[in-house]
Design a protein around this motif. Structure first.
Motif, PDB file in Angstrom:
ATOM      1  N   PHE A  12      52.965  36.826  42.884  1.00 37.99           N
ATOM      2  CA  PHE A  12      52.219  38.039  43.204  1.00 37.99           C
ATOM      3  C   PHE A  12      50.735  37.708  43.277  1.00 37.99           C
ATOM      4  O   PHE A  12      50.267  36.733  42.679  1.00 37.99           O
ATOM      5  N   ILE A  13      50.008  38.554  44.008  1.00 34.43           N
ATOM      6  CA  ILE A  13      48.557  38.418  44.129  1.00 34.43           C
ATOM      7  C   ILE A  13      47.897  39.532  43.326  1.00 34.43           C
ATOM      8  O   ILE A  13      48.181  40.709  43.539  1.00 34.43           O
ATOM      9  N   LEU A  14      47.044  39.143  42.384  1.00 38.06           N
ATOM     10  CA  LEU A  14      46.302  40.105  41.578  1.00 38.06           C
ATOM     11  C   LEU A  14      44.918  40.321  42.198  1.00 38.06           C
ATOM     12  O   LEU A  14      44.158  39.372  42.351  1.00 38.06           O
ATOM     13  N   LEU A  15      44.607  41.535  42.559  1.00 38.25           N
ATOM     14  CA  LEU A  15      43.306  41.802  43.169  1.00 38.25           C
ATOM     15  C   LEU A  15      42.166  41.660  42.177  1.00 38.25           C
ATOM     16  O   LEU A  15      41.063  41.259  42.532  1.00 38.25           O
ATOM     17  N   MET A  81      43.261  36.615  32.906  1.00 37.72           N
ATOM     18  CA  MET A  81      42.254  37.425  33.580  1.00 37.72           C
ATOM     19  C   MET A  81      40.913  36.706  33.632  1.00 37.72           C
ATOM     20  O   MET A  81      40.223  36.713  34.652  1.00 37.72           O
ATOM     21  N   ILE A  82      40.533  36.050  32.535  1.00 37.71           N
ATOM     22  CA  ILE A  82      39.270  35.312  32.496  1.00 37.71           C
ATOM     23  C   ILE A  82      39.296  34.146  33.476  1.00 37.71           C
ATOM     24  O   ILE A  82      38.322  33.898  34.196  1.00 37.71           O
ATOM     25  N   ARG A  83      40.394  33.428  33.515  1.00 39.70           N
ATOM     26  CA  ARG A  83      40.511  32.290  34.434  1.00 39.70           C
ATOM     27  C   ARG A  83      40.452  32.745  35.890  1.00 39.70           C
ATOM     28  O   ARG A  83      39.856  32.071  36.741  1.00 39.70           O
ATOM     29  N   ASP A  84      41.044  33.878  36.189  1.00 42.19           N
ATOM     30  CA  ASP A  84      41.053  34.385  37.564  1.00 42.19           C
ATOM     31  C   ASP A  84      39.666  34.789  38.044  1.00 42.19           C
ATOM     32  O   ASP A  84      39.427  34.855  39.260  1.00 42.19           O
ATOM     33  N   LEU A  85      38.759  35.075  37.124  1.00 43.92           N
ATOM     34  CA  LEU A  85      37.408  35.471  37.524  1.00 43.92           C
ATOM     35  C   LEU A  85      36.664  34.338  38.225  1.00 43.92           C
ATOM     36  O   LEU A  85      35.697  34.581  38.953  1.00 43.92           O
ATOM     37  N   LEU A  86      37.105  33.103  38.013  1.00 44.16           N
ATOM     38  CA  LEU A  86      36.451  31.956  38.641  1.00 44.16           C
ATOM     39  C   LEU A  86      37.251  31.397  39.814  1.00 44.16           C
ATOM     40  O   LEU A  86      36.894  30.340  40.349  1.00 44.16           O
ATOM     41  N   THR A  87      38.325  32.077  40.196  1.00 40.05           N
ATOM     42  CA  THR A  87      39.134  31.602  41.318  1.00 40.05           C
ATOM     43  C   THR A  87      39.117  32.630  42.437  1.00 40.05           C
ATOM     44  O   THR A  87      39.062  33.842  42.194  1.00 40.05           O
ATOM     45  N   GLU A  88      39.186  32.150  43.650  1.00 39.81           N
ATOM     46  CA  GLU A  88      39.181  33.046  44.809  1.00 39.81           C
ATOM     47  C   GLU A  88      40.548  33.649  45.042  1.00 39.81           C
ATOM     48  O   GLU A  88      40.670  34.834  45.389  1.00 39.81           O
ATOM     49  N   HIS A  89      41.591  32.857  44.876  1.00 41.54           N
ATOM     50  CA  HIS A  89      42.961  33.333  45.082  1.00 41.54           C
ATOM     51  C   HIS A  89      43.607  33.559  43.718  1.00 41.54           C
ATOM     52  O   HIS A  89      43.977  32.619  43.025  1.00 41.54           O
ATOM     53  N   LYS A  90      43.748  34.820  43.373  1.00 44.46           N
ATOM     54  CA  LYS A  90      44.286  35.186  42.064  1.00 44.46           C
ATOM     55  C   LYS A  90      45.784  35.449  42.193  1.00 44.46           C
ATOM     56  O   LYS A  90      46.198  36.528  42.611  1.00 44.46           O
ATOM     57  N   THR A  91      46.591  34.465  41.855  1.00 47.03           N
ATOM     58  CA  THR A  91      48.038  34.606  41.973  1.00 47.03           C
ATOM     59  C   THR A  91      48.688  34.407  40.616  1.00 47.03           C
ATOM     60  O   THR A  91      48.115  33.789  39.714  1.00 47.03           O
ATOM     61  N   ILE A  92      49.896  34.927  40.488  1.00 55.80           N
ATOM     62  CA  ILE A  92      50.698  34.744  39.289  1.00 55.80           C
ATOM     63  C   ILE A  92      52.148  34.601  39.717  1.00 55.80           C
ATOM     64  O   ILE A  92      52.617  35.316  40.619  1.00 55.80           O
ATOM     65  N   SER A  93      52.854  33.664  39.128  1.00 55.67           N
ATOM     66  CA  SER A  93      54.237  33.427  39.504  1.00 55.67           C
ATOM     67  C   SER A  93      55.119  34.592  39.085  1.00 55.67           C
ATOM     68  O   SER A  93      54.737  35.416  38.236  1.00 55.67           O
ATOM     69  N   MET A  94      56.289  34.656  39.672  1.00 53.75           N
ATOM     70  CA  MET A  94      57.228  35.720  39.322  1.00 53.75           C
ATOM     71  C   MET A  94      57.574  35.667  37.836  1.00 53.75           C
ATOM     72  O   MET A  94      57.566  36.691  37.140  1.00 53.75           O
ATOM     73  N   VAL A 173      51.036  42.383  46.568  1.00 50.33           N
ATOM     74  CA  VAL A 173      49.673  42.559  46.081  1.00 50.33           C
ATOM     75  C   VAL A 173      49.671  43.609  44.973  1.00 50.33           C
ATOM     76  O   VAL A 173      50.139  44.732  45.165  1.00 50.33           O
ATOM     77  N   ILE A 174      49.140  43.235  43.802  1.00 53.75           N
ATOM     78  CA  ILE A 174      49.044  44.128  42.660  1.00 53.75           C
ATOM     79  C   ILE A 174      47.571  44.463  42.438  1.00 53.75           C
ATOM     80  O   ILE A 174      46.760  43.567  42.166  1.00 53.75           O
ATOM     81  N   ASP A 175      47.230  45.718  42.569  1.00 56.43           N
ATOM     82  CA  ASP A 175      45.836  46.146  42.432  1.00 56.43           C
ATOM     83  C   ASP A 175      45.502  46.359  40.958  1.00 56.43           C
ATOM     84  O   ASP A 175      45.288  47.476  40.489  1.00 56.43           O
ATOM     85  N   ASN A 176      45.462  45.247  40.242  1.00 52.87           N
ATOM     86  CA  ASN A 176      45.149  45.310  38.821  1.00 52.87           C
ATOM     87  C   ASN A 176      44.702  43.931  38.349  1.00 52.87           C
ATOM     88  O   ASN A 176      44.697  42.976  39.134  1.00 52.87           O
ATOM     89  N   ILE A 177      44.364  43.811  37.074  1.00 53.45           N
ATOM     90  CA  ILE A 177      43.928  42.533  36.526  1.00 53.45           C
ATOM     91  C   ILE A 177      45.081  41.769  35.888  1.00 53.45           C
ATOM     92  O   ILE A 177      44.918  40.596  35.525  1.00 53.45           O
ATOM     93  N   PHE A 178      46.236  42.411  35.738  1.00 47.61           N
ATOM     94  CA  PHE A 178      47.429  41.750  35.206  1.00 47.61           C
ATOM     95  C   PHE A 178      48.656  42.509  35.683  1.00 47.61           C
ATOM     96  O   PHE A 178      48.557  43.605  36.254  1.00 47.61           O
ATOM     97  N   CYS A 179      49.811  41.916  35.478  1.00 48.63           N
ATOM     98  CA  CYS A 179      51.064  42.570  35.872  1.00 48.63           C
ATOM     99  C   CYS A 179      51.412  43.661  34.871  1.00 48.63           C
ATOM    100  O   CYS A 179      51.320  43.457  33.655  1.00 48.63           O
ATOM    101  N   ALA A 266      46.543  52.931  39.835  1.00 51.66           N
ATOM    102  CA  ALA A 266      45.823  51.788  40.398  1.00 51.66           C
ATOM    103  C   ALA A 266      44.329  51.837  40.131  1.00 51.66           C
ATOM    104  O   ALA A 266      43.646  50.823  40.221  1.00 51.66           O
ATOM    105  N   SER A 267      43.786  53.006  39.810  1.00 50.32           N
ATOM    106  CA  SER A 267      42.348  53.127  39.577  1.00 50.32           C
ATOM    107  C   SER A 267      41.985  52.947  38.109  1.00 50.32           C
ATOM    108  O   SER A 267      40.838  53.173  37.722  1.00 50.32           O
TER     109      SER A 267
END
Length: 312
Positions: A12-15, A81-94, A173-179, A266-267
């Motif tokens: 999944f892609i975390l926005l 979440m902290i690690r994703d702040l420094l990456t452009e593509h924020k993904t997480i495995s199933m 695409v998941i519009d959040n910082i985590f699943c 989502a907000s």
């Protein structure tokens, strides 16, 4: 999982936070400091509880377990979440996504139940002080802890058993910082209206019922104290203020996230951050800054460590 339900989605892609790199770096530094302080603060409380001979009352036993749950709850989502702040593509495995949801609801459900046990402890201490030691026995305390972990496990398994077998074949695409379950199930390639109602009834109802039970218990305590002595009300408020603050900070975001209609979920990124990052830090601050006995035990423990180091 893919072979079982025909899914073609493996991650999944975390926005995350939609902000520029400068603000992302600010978030990275801020959340890193908050998470580090939260882990160190809760570990310090657990060490103090274990090593101090003056903190053997039931309240501190429950507080030590609360610190452990806070640390675990924050660790489930915050490092990613902290690690994703420094990456452009924020993904997480199933598998990583399912693990996040399982442990977040596991520790969250356990903490809700434990807070009720802490409210019962305060009720007995304030309203039945002469019978406090007899009622709050070691066997009852262990039962409270086991019961809270059991409720957490039942709570998360009841939802994960239905979520893990959903077919994911399109949007990822998941519009959040985590699943989290409410957002993940919306990506399933099937009608999930009934499942949405079940999640609301499970997570939302558990959160709301626990919150109401806590409000009722604290109200009973305050009314009982006021009837016995007008001067005792201020003392009871001083004793319970830390507990009530923790309850509001913990349950407030949860109620808005899980007991609110799905379209507004989502907000709620700010609430999600508050629930998983801020609250685990505030608990040790609230309990230690307002508890002179805890502060004294920490100072004594630090002096003992300094003395032993100098002697060595």
């Amino acid at each position: 999982m893919d072979l079982k339900n025909g899914s073609v989605v493996t991650e999944f892609i975390l926005l995350g936070f939609s902000a520029g790199w400068e603000l992302q770096i600010v978030f990275f530094v801020t959340f890193s400091l908050i998470y580090s302080a939260s882990v160190l603060g809760n570990i310090l409380i657990m060490i103090t509880m274990t090593c101090s001979s003056t903190l053997r009352s039931p309240m501190y036993f429950l507080l030590g377990n609360l610190s452990f749950l806070d640390m675990c709850l924050s660790t489930v989502t915050t490092p990613k979440m902290i690690r994703d702040l420094l990456t452009e593509h924020k993904t997480i495995s199933m598998g990583g996504c399912m693990a996040q949801m399982f442990f977040m609801h596991f520790f969250g459900g356990a903490e809700m139940t434990l807070l009720i046990a802490m409210a019962f402890d305060r009720y007995v201490a304030i309203c039945k002080p002469l019978h406090y030691r007899a009622i709050m026995s070691h066997s009852l305390l262990k039962g409270f802890v086991v019961f809270s972990w059991t409720i957490g496990f039942i709570h998360t398994m009841s939802q994960m058993l239905l979520t893990v077998n959903l077919p994911f074949c399109g949007p990822r695409v998941i519009d959040n910082i985590f699943c989290d379950i409410p957002l993940v199930i919306k990506l399933a390639c099937m009608e999930i209206y009934t499942l949405e109602l079940f999640v609301i009834a499970d997570s939302g109802l558990l959160t709301f019922i626990c919150f109401l039970l806590l409000l009722v218990s604290y109200t009973i305590i305050l009314v009982t104290v006021q009837q016995r002595s007008s001067g005792g009300l201020s003392k009871a408020l001083s004793t319970l203020s830390a507990h009530i603050t923790v309850v509001i900070l913990f349950f407030g975001p949860c109620i808005f996230i899980y007991a609110w209609p799905f379209k507004s979920f989502a907000s709620n990124k700010i609430l999600a951050v508050f629930y998983t990052v801020i609250t685990p830090l505030l608990n040790p601050i609230i309990y230690t800054l307002r508890n002179q006995k805890m502060q004294w035990a920490m100072r004594k423990l630090s002096f003992q460590n300094i003395s032993s180091t100098q002697n060595f």
